[in-house]
Design a protein around this motif. Structure first.
Motif, mmCIF file in Angstrom:
data_model
loop_
_atom_site.group_PDB
_atom_site.id
_atom_site.type_symbol
_atom_site.label_atom_id
_atom_site.label_comp_id
_atom_site.label_asym_id
_atom_site.label_seq_id
_atom_site.Cartn_x
_atom_site.Cartn_y
_atom_site.Cartn_z
ATOM 1 N N ILE A 58 4.294 2.802 0.259
ATOM 2 C CA ILE A 58 5.480 2.586 1.091
ATOM 3 C C ILE A 58 6.029 1.177 0.890
ATOM 4 C CG2 ILE A 58 4.307 1.913 3.227
ATOM 5 C CD1 ILE A 58 7.486 4.057 2.957
ATOM 6 N N LEU A 59 5.168 0.180 0.706
ATOM 7 C CA LEU A 59 5.670 -1.162 0.430
ATOM 8 C C LEU A 59 6.417 -1.173 -0.905
ATOM 9 C CD1 LEU A 59 5.988 -4.130 1.104
ATOM 10 C CD2 LEU A 59 3.744 -4.537 0.035
ATOM 11 N N ASP A 60 5.861 -0.516 -1.898
ATOM 12 C CA ASP A 60 6.511 -0.425 -3.204
ATOM 13 C C ASP A 60 7.896 0.203 -3.069
ATOM 14 O OD1 ASP A 60 6.332 -0.718 -6.147
ATOM 15 O OD2 ASP A 60 6.351 1.468 -6.139
ATOM 16 N N GLU A 61 7.993 1.269 -2.308
ATOM 17 C CA GLU A 61 9.273 1.960 -2.132
ATOM 18 C C GLU A 61 10.280 1.095 -1.367
ATOM 19 O OE1 GLU A 61 11.720 5.011 -3.189
ATOM 20 O OE2 GLU A 61 9.653 4.736 -3.797
ATOM 21 N N PRO A 72 18.478 -9.688 -3.191
ATOM 22 C CA PRO A 72 18.370 -10.926 -2.414
ATOM 23 C C PRO A 72 18.573 -12.178 -3.265
ATOM 24 C CG PRO A 72 16.196 -10.028 -2.837
ATOM 25 C CD PRO A 72 17.181 -9.040 -3.394
ATOM 26 N N ASP A 73 19.107 -13.209 -2.618
ATOM 27 C CA ASP A 73 19.222 -14.523 -3.255
ATOM 28 C C ASP A 73 17.917 -15.302 -3.120
ATOM 29 O OD1 ASP A 73 22.102 -14.514 -3.980
ATOM 30 O OD2 ASP A 73 22.336 -14.260 -1.816
ATOM 31 N N ALA A 74 17.107 -14.942 -2.131
ATOM 32 C CA ALA A 74 15.828 -15.609 -1.896
ATOM 33 C C ALA A 74 14.852 -14.605 -1.294
ATOM 34 C CB ALA A 74 16.003 -16.791 -0.952
ATOM 35 N N VAL A 75 13.563 -14.871 -1.492
ATOM 36 C CA VAL A 75 12.501 -14.033 -0.945
ATOM 37 C C VAL A 75 11.507 -14.935 -0.232
ATOM 38 C CG1 VAL A 75 10.611 -12.441 -1.478
ATOM 39 C CG2 VAL A 75 12.738 -12.327 -2.793
ATOM 40 N N LYS A 76 11.148 -14.548 0.997
ATOM 41 C CA LYS A 76 10.140 -15.262 1.783
ATOM 42 C C LYS A 76 8.970 -14.307 2.000
ATOM 43 C CE LYS A 76 8.354 -16.514 5.993
ATOM 44 N NZ LYS A 76 7.431 -15.692 6.738
ATOM 45 N N ILE A 77 7.755 -14.759 1.738
ATOM 46 C CA ILE A 77 6.582 -13.901 1.905
ATOM 47 C C ILE A 77 5.731 -14.453 3.037
ATOM 48 C CG2 ILE A 77 4.521 -12.934 0.824
ATOM 49 C CD1 ILE A 77 5.976 -13.260 -1.881
ATOM 50 N N GLY A 78 5.402 -13.578 3.984
ATOM 51 C CA GLY A 78 4.553 -13.932 5.109
ATOM 52 C C GLY A 78 3.210 -13.247 5.005
ATOM 53 N N MET A 79 2.799 -12.588 6.087
ATOM 54 C CA MET A 79 1.472 -11.971 6.154
ATOM 55 C C MET A 79 1.340 -10.801 5.177
ATOM 56 S SD MET A 79 -0.319 -10.201 9.421
ATOM 57 C CE MET A 79 -1.941 -9.503 9.343
ATOM 58 N N VAL A 80 0.362 -10.920 4.291
ATOM 59 C CA VAL A 80 -0.007 -9.837 3.375
ATOM 60 C C VAL A 80 -1.523 -9.720 3.497
ATOM 61 C CG1 VAL A 80 0.059 -8.972 1.026
ATOM 62 C CG2 VAL A 80 1.906 -10.446 1.845
ATOM 63 N N SER A 81 -1.989 -8.559 3.942
ATOM 64 C CA SER A 81 -3.368 -8.441 4.393
ATOM 65 C C SER A 81 -4.401 -7.999 3.361
ATOM 66 C CB SER A 81 -3.425 -7.485 5.582
ATOM 67 O OG SER A 81 -2.872 -6.236 5.199
ATOM 68 N N ASN A 82 -3.949 -7.576 2.179
ATOM 69 C CA ASN A 82 -4.952 -7.188 1.187
ATOM 70 C C ASN A 82 -4.409 -7.330 -0.232
ATOM 71 O OD1 ASN A 82 -3.835 -4.624 0.169
ATOM 72 N ND2 ASN A 82 -4.287 -3.817 2.200
ATOM 73 N N SER A 83 -5.319 -7.289 -1.195
ATOM 74 C CA SER A 83 -4.945 -7.533 -2.592
ATOM 75 C C SER A 83 -4.072 -6.427 -3.175
ATOM 76 C CB SER A 83 -6.190 -7.744 -3.456
ATOM 77 O OG SER A 83 -7.014 -6.588 -3.421
ATOM 78 N N LEU A 85 -1.640 -4.835 -1.668
ATOM 79 C CA LEU A 85 -0.261 -5.139 -1.277
ATOM 80 C C LEU A 85 0.273 -6.335 -2.065
ATOM 81 C CD1 LEU A 85 -0.475 -4.601 2.591
ATOM 82 C CD2 LEU A 85 0.385 -3.006 0.852
ATOM 83 N N ILE A 86 -0.586 -7.313 -2.304
ATOM 84 C CA ILE A 86 -0.178 -8.468 -3.115
ATOM 85 C C ILE A 86 0.204 -8.011 -4.517
ATOM 86 C CG2 ILE A 86 -0.992 -10.605 -4.200
ATOM 87 C CD1 ILE A 86 -2.711 -11.009 -1.624
ATOM 88 N N GLU A 87 -0.588 -7.117 -5.096
ATOM 89 C CA GLU A 87 -0.296 -6.606 -6.439
ATOM 90 C C GLU A 87 1.044 -5.885 -6.484
ATOM 91 O OE1 GLU A 87 -3.727 -4.299 -7.572
ATOM 92 O OE2 GLU A 87 -5.021 -6.067 -7.572
ATOM 93 N N VAL A 88 1.368 -5.133 -5.447
ATOM 94 C CA VAL A 88 2.654 -4.433 -5.378
ATOM 95 C C VAL A 88 3.802 -5.449 -5.343
ATOM 96 C CG1 VAL A 88 4.132 -3.013 -3.888
ATOM 97 C CG2 VAL A 88 1.766 -2.335 -4.320
ATOM 98 N N ILE A 89 3.636 -6.491 -4.556
ATOM 99 C CA ILE A 89 4.678 -7.527 -4.459
ATOM 100 C C ILE A 89 4.854 -8.215 -5.807
ATOM 101 C CG2 ILE A 89 5.277 -9.739 -3.399
ATOM 102 C CD1 ILE A 89 3.746 -8.667 -0.847
ATOM 103 N N VAL A 90 3.749 -8.606 -6.429
ATOM 104 C CA VAL A 90 3.805 -9.290 -7.725
ATOM 105 C C VAL A 90 4.488 -8.407 -8.761
ATOM 106 C CG1 VAL A 90 2.385 -10.148 -9.651
ATOM 107 C CG2 VAL A 90 1.833 -10.791 -7.289
ATOM 108 N N LYS A 91 4.112 -7.143 -8.819
ATOM 109 C CA LYS A 91 4.698 -6.212 -9.790
ATOM 110 C C LYS A 91 6.209 -6.125 -9.605
ATOM 111 C CE LYS A 91 4.972 -1.869 -9.038
ATOM 112 N NZ LYS A 91 4.765 -0.481 -8.692
ATOM 113 N N ASN A 92 6.658 -5.986 -8.366
ATOM 114 C CA ASN A 92 8.087 -5.867 -8.105
ATOM 115 C C ASN A 92 8.843 -7.161 -8.404
ATOM 116 O OD1 ASN A 92 9.150 -3.179 -6.777
ATOM 117 N ND2 ASN A 92 7.024 -3.459 -6.149
#
Length: 101
Positions: A58-61, A72-83, A85-92
């Motif tokens: 769902i995060l990926d979607e 977006p012109d900018a991205v802010k990253i806050g709470m990410v609770s596991n690796s 989800l981090i991998e999904v963010i990095v991939k995107n």
């Protein structure tokens, strides 16, 4: 044209942190805010009682939908609770950088 900012973070039911606080800050600074939720919390001003992580799928979607439509012109990253989800963010973020560079 207003700048567009994406926050990738948790949802705080009390409204004092997470995407709720991020969106309030964005509005007060005149930017268009978007959000992708990583976790849902049950919390108030005295503490966090429960945390429910979203699935990597769902995060990926969520990320794909935002990047396809309202870039977006900018991205802010806050709470990410596991690796995962981090991998999904990095991939995107890598995919989006390859697209724009």
């Amino acid at each position: 044209m207003r700048k567009k900012v994406l926050t990738i973070a948790g949802s705080d039911s009390s409204g004092g942190a997470g995407i709720q606080a991020d969106l309030k800050t964005m509005i007060s600074n005149g930017v268009y805010g978007m959000s992708c939720i990583t976790v849902i919390t049950a919390q108030n001003t005295t503490g966090v009682t429960k945390v429910l992580e979203v699935s990597p799928e769902i995060l990926d979607e969520q990320l794909k939908c935002v990047f396809e439509d309202i870039f977006p012109d900018a991205v802010k990253i806050g709470m990410v609770s596991n690796s995962e989800l981090i991998e999904v963010i990095v991939k995107n973020l890598k995919n989006i950088l390859q697209r724009i560079l």
